[in-house]
Scaffold this active site. Sequence first.
Site, PDB file in Angstrom:
ATOM      1  N   LYS A 202      -3.089  -5.430  -1.168  1.00 48.54           N
ATOM      2  CA  LYS A 202      -2.468  -4.113  -1.013  1.00 48.54           C
ATOM      3  C   LYS A 202      -3.418  -3.063  -1.574  1.00 48.54           C
ATOM      4  O   LYS A 202      -3.794  -3.106  -2.741  1.00 48.54           O
ATOM      5  CB  LYS A 202      -1.124  -4.075  -1.747  1.00 48.54           C
ATOM      6  CG  LYS A 202      -0.463  -2.707  -1.687  1.00 48.54           C
ATOM      7  CD  LYS A 202       0.937  -2.733  -2.261  1.00 48.54           C
ATOM      8  CE  LYS A 202       1.549  -1.340  -2.247  1.00 48.54           C
ATOM      9  NZ  LYS A 202       2.917  -1.349  -2.766  1.00 48.54           N
ATOM     10  N   LYS A 256      -1.985  -4.753   3.550  1.00 49.80           N
ATOM     11  CA  LYS A 256      -1.295  -3.466   3.628  1.00 49.80           C
ATOM     12  C   LYS A 256      -2.209  -2.347   3.142  1.00 49.80           C
ATOM     13  O   LYS A 256      -2.820  -2.511   2.088  1.00 49.80           O
ATOM     14  CB  LYS A 256      -0.048  -3.551   2.752  1.00 49.80           C
ATOM     15  CG  LYS A 256       0.775  -2.304   2.690  1.00 49.80           C
ATOM     16  CD  LYS A 256       1.912  -2.484   1.731  1.00 49.80           C
ATOM     17  CE  LYS A 256       2.641  -1.162   1.602  1.00 49.80           C
ATOM     18  NZ  LYS A 256       3.582  -1.177   0.524  1.00 49.80           N
TER      19      LYS A 256
END
Length: 332
Positions: A202, A256
């Site tokens: 992320k 992400k």
Amino acid sequence: MAHPLPPYPATRLRRMRASAARRALIRENRLSVEDLIWPLFVVEGRGERQPIASMPGVMRLSVDLVVEAAREARDLGIPAVCLFPYTDPALKTETCEEAWNPDNLSNRAVRAIKDAVPELAVMTDIALDPYNANGHDGIVRAGEIVNDETVEALVRMALAQAAAGADILGPSDMMDGRIGAIRAALESEGHHHVAILSYAAKYASAFYGPFRDAVGASGALKGDKKTYQMDPANSDEALRLVARDLGEGADMVMVKPGMAYLDICRRVKDRFGAPTFAYQVSGEYAMLMAASENGWLDGDAVMVESLLAFRRAGCDGVLTYFAPRMARLLNG
Ligand code: PBG
């Protein structure tokens, strides 16, 4: 390449592109409704439906309406929804206890959905930001986001979500050691069947802006998340994080944001062959919606193209705010 291509005109790659039927025959990747996870924002109240200005078409929904959305997901063939609570600012503290309150908004929504639509998989988010007066994913002490104390809080949060009936837990906090700690706690409490989809790679991204509006974290956040989320310049580090999280017991991993990180999706899938997901985040949705609402892009076409790209990059599925719209299009 299995064999070198014979030269033109023996090879004319346009031959197989000459009709829709031929293109369909050689299509390498397809998107299915079963590849979609639908993120939903939950708010207190009844019959409450609050638009989010930066995410046209996306609403914060009260628990009764989230249950309606869950029924819609089931009817469309979407296998899973993912819940994000908009927490009353009065419940946000520096110690974040609301995160593991068995009756917090998110846990009540999980119970209501599992009651009404038990066959739908419910995913939850593990991070302290919706509950933190500082807006950070971890506990802040003297300006530092402290790792190990945060992990203890995340474990409590995970156990409360599992007890509420969540099927898939999504640690999105990027603390070190949280997957192993959560897995161990789940096992020792008898939640062997509860899966972990780790937000393993992320990035500290500006594409999360509209999401922070949606969960009411924009105003609260002091500083940035760069000491725990990844540097967008890095790629090898993503592989180390994925290896680490799979090693600690993650069942699935996530990259992400999505569109700007498709190279990471491909490397992760090629290296580990594990169930790999991407999150097409709020800012990606906002960009595509803004351009299509201005008539600058064809909304359905860019939705399909952007989601298909995740399959091509090796992803098994995508978290996307387009999930119901994409599902309706796929279902004809
Ligand atoms: C919170 C969290 C964020 C998102 C999912 N979980 C925001 C953040 O890290 O600041 C972003 C999702 C999106 O932008 O759609 N830990």
